[in-house]
Write an enzyme that holds these catalytic residues in place. Structure first.
Site, PDB file in Angstrom:
ATOM      1  N   ARG A   1      10.150  -6.555 -14.059  1.00 29.83           N
ATOM      2  CA  ARG A   1      11.428  -5.930 -14.394  1.00 29.83           C
ATOM      3  C   ARG A   1      11.856  -4.892 -13.363  1.00 29.83           C
ATOM      4  NH1 ARG A   1       9.192  -6.168 -19.791  1.00 29.83           N
ATOM      5  NH2 ARG A   1      10.335  -7.713 -21.033  1.00 29.83           N
TER       6      ARG A   1
ATOM      7  N   ASP B   1      -3.481  -0.624  11.243  1.00 32.34           N
ATOM      8  CA  ASP B   1      -3.667   0.707  10.650  1.00 32.34           C
ATOM      9  C   ASP B   1      -5.060   1.214  10.994  1.00 32.34           C
ATOM     10  OD1 ASP B   1      -2.793   2.948   9.277  1.00 32.34           O
ATOM     11  OD2 ASP B   1      -3.435   2.225   7.326  1.00 32.34           O
TER      12      ASP B   1
ATOM     13  N   GLY C   1      -7.016   4.380   6.123  1.00 31.81           N
ATOM     14  CA  GLY C   1      -6.815   3.487   7.248  1.00 31.81           C
ATOM     15  C   GLY C   1      -7.752   2.299   7.164  1.00 31.81           C
TER      16      GLY C   1
ATOM     17  N   ASP D   1      -7.100  -6.910   6.176  1.00 31.77           N
ATOM     18  CA  ASP D   1      -8.537  -6.658   6.294  1.00 31.77           C
ATOM     19  C   ASP D   1      -9.303  -7.126   5.063  1.00 31.77           C
ATOM     20  OD1 ASP D   1      -7.724  -4.763   4.448  1.00 31.77           O
ATOM     21  OD2 ASP D   1      -8.677  -3.057   5.441  1.00 31.77           O
TER      22      ASP D   1
ATOM     23  N   ASN E   1       0.828  -1.199   0.000  1.00 28.46           N
ATOM     24  CA  ASN E   1       0.000   0.000   0.000  1.00 28.46           C
ATOM     25  C   ASN E   1       0.869   1.259   0.000  1.00 28.46           C
ATOM     26  OD1 ASN E   1      -1.902  -1.988   2.074  1.00 28.46           O
ATOM     27  ND2 ASN E   1      -2.739  -1.210   0.160  1.00 28.46           N
TER      28      ASN E   1
ATOM     29  N   LEU F   1      -8.752   4.774   0.245  1.00 32.05           N
ATOM     30  CA  LEU F   1      -8.790   4.111   1.543  1.00 32.05           C
ATOM     31  C   LEU F   1      -8.124   4.988   2.590  1.00 32.05           C
ATOM     32  CD1 LEU F   1      -7.908   0.413   0.625  1.00 32.05           C
ATOM     33  CD2 LEU F   1     -10.070   1.238   1.560  1.00 32.05           C
TER      34      LEU F   1
END
Length: 381
Positions: free
Chosen positions: A225, A273, A308, A246, A217, A306
């Site tokens: 590569r 998180d 958290g 999650d 993330n 997103l």
């Protein structure tokens, strides 16, 4: 002296039956056969289930309706720790995401006050402001900046005052010379929110970087590569990999691939998180003044980014077991022993062994939490 009996015990290495865990003065005095319990010990029969080390969460933004960024105080940290304790987390690092210099200073002062006085607060995680705007995620890019010598001075002093300080930096914003200063000064340096290439990560690791923040993330991805930081973190044994389990931040199949493919001695470990929604029924909260919404297990900004996670550590363990296929013992290590080792506190926490702090969690057969102990004091169950 209290003797906890009647449950199987996973001590961090193996699961044992017909044993007792002796707790005295906040520490584990011994793990010994049930029939060897001293006559003067007070027996507590747990009535089945599994007793194991309390969970350690190195990345917790909030809980119980409290967000650290909204007011970084020792009381806020205590409230966050209390909210997560019911889900098996007995030690955590309250986490301040990218914010102003004043907020950072306040968080450092709060953690220095909280660690010796607020049960469950074991340090501080500063996730920013030395991150890359190109990989900002839910952070505010305008508050991000390169690290200077004065910042390193502040962080080294903070590590001395707090004891456990984890700092997430982007390779682009923190040169190897400063990473070396931080590592030598007792700071746990984690790499995250970065577009770093493999060779850049190698230089940061050689300078003392120890972990990767929420693997996959807000970082350069693994390509065939260009391995990026995701590939580097899995390939470089010196790095430990925090993972959000999650089911939204990382696909369960990808979690499994990473766990199986991680080169040691560094390991993959769980972080939540978590935001302030954990332990509440709330559906809306603010992050750096922006509205975030909770729906279907996801927390998002208005643009869908997103923001958290809406998960606790016990649920993360269950997801690893039920959806990723990780064995129960390894899933528990990823929530306790491995984060303790990553933070350099494995001789104090993270396992059920004589001499360690009596931070414990009692689980049902389905891995739901029945009760926790912090320094030998029971909470719930």
């Amino acid at each position: 002296m209290e003797a906890l009996v009647g449950a199987a015990v996973f001590d961090g290495t193996e699961t044992r039956t017909d044993v007792a865990v002796l707790v005295e003065a906040g520490r584990i005095a011994a793990v010994l056969p049930r029939d060897a319990v001293p006559a003067d010990a007070r027996l507590t029969d747990l009535g089945g289930g599994l007793l194991t080390a309390g969970f350690i969460d190195a990345q917790v933004n909030g809980g119980g309706g409290v967000m650290l960024n909204d007011g970084p105080t020792a009381d806020a940290m205590a409230a966050i720790a209390a909210a997560h304790r019911r889900f098996g987390t007995t030690g955590l690092l309250p986490t301040l995401i990218t914010d102003t210099p004043a907020a950072t200073a306040a968080a450092i002062a709060a953690a220095a006050a909280a660690v010796p006085t607020r049960p469950g607060v074991i340090g501080l995680h500063l996730e920013g402001p030395h991150l890359a705007p190109a990989r900002r995620g839910a952070h505010v890019a305008a508050l991000m900046r390169p690290m200077a010598e004065a910042d390193a001075d502040q962080l080294i002093a903070a590590a001395e005052a707090i004891g456990v300080l984890m700092v997430t930096v982007a390779v682009e914003q923190a040169p190897p010379t400063l990473i070396r200063r931080l590592a030598d000064g007792g700071v746990t340096v984690s790499l995250g929110h970065t577009d770093a290439a493999y060779d850049d990560v190698r230089r940061a690791v050689d300078a003392g970087a120890r972990a990767a923040t929420h693997l996959f993330n807000a970082m350069s991805p693994l390509g065939h590569r260009a391995p990026g930081i995701a590939g580097a973190a899995l390939d470089m044994g010196a790095l430990w990999c925090g993972m959000i389990a999650d089911g939204h931040h990382v696909h369960p199949a990808t979690l499994g691939i990473a766990i199986r493919g991680k080169r040691g001695p560094g390991r993959c470990f769980l972080v939540t998180d978590a935001m302030g929604t954990v332990g509440t029924e709330g559906t809306v909260f603010t992050l750096n003044g922006r509205t975030c919404r909770r729906a279907d297990g996801r927390l998002t900004l208005e643009d869908g980014t997103l923001a958290g996670a809406d998960i606790d550590m016990a649920a993360s363990v269950r997801l690893l077991v039920e959806r990723v296929g990780v064995g129960v013992e390894e899933a528990l290590r990823m929530a306790s022993a491995w984060p303790a080792d990553m933070l350099g506190i494995g001789e104090m926490r993270g396992r059920v062994q004589a001499g360690l702090q009596a931070d414990l969690v009692h689980l049902r057969e389905d891995l739901a939490v029945r009760g926790t102990w912090v320094a030998g004091v029971r909470n719930g169950g």
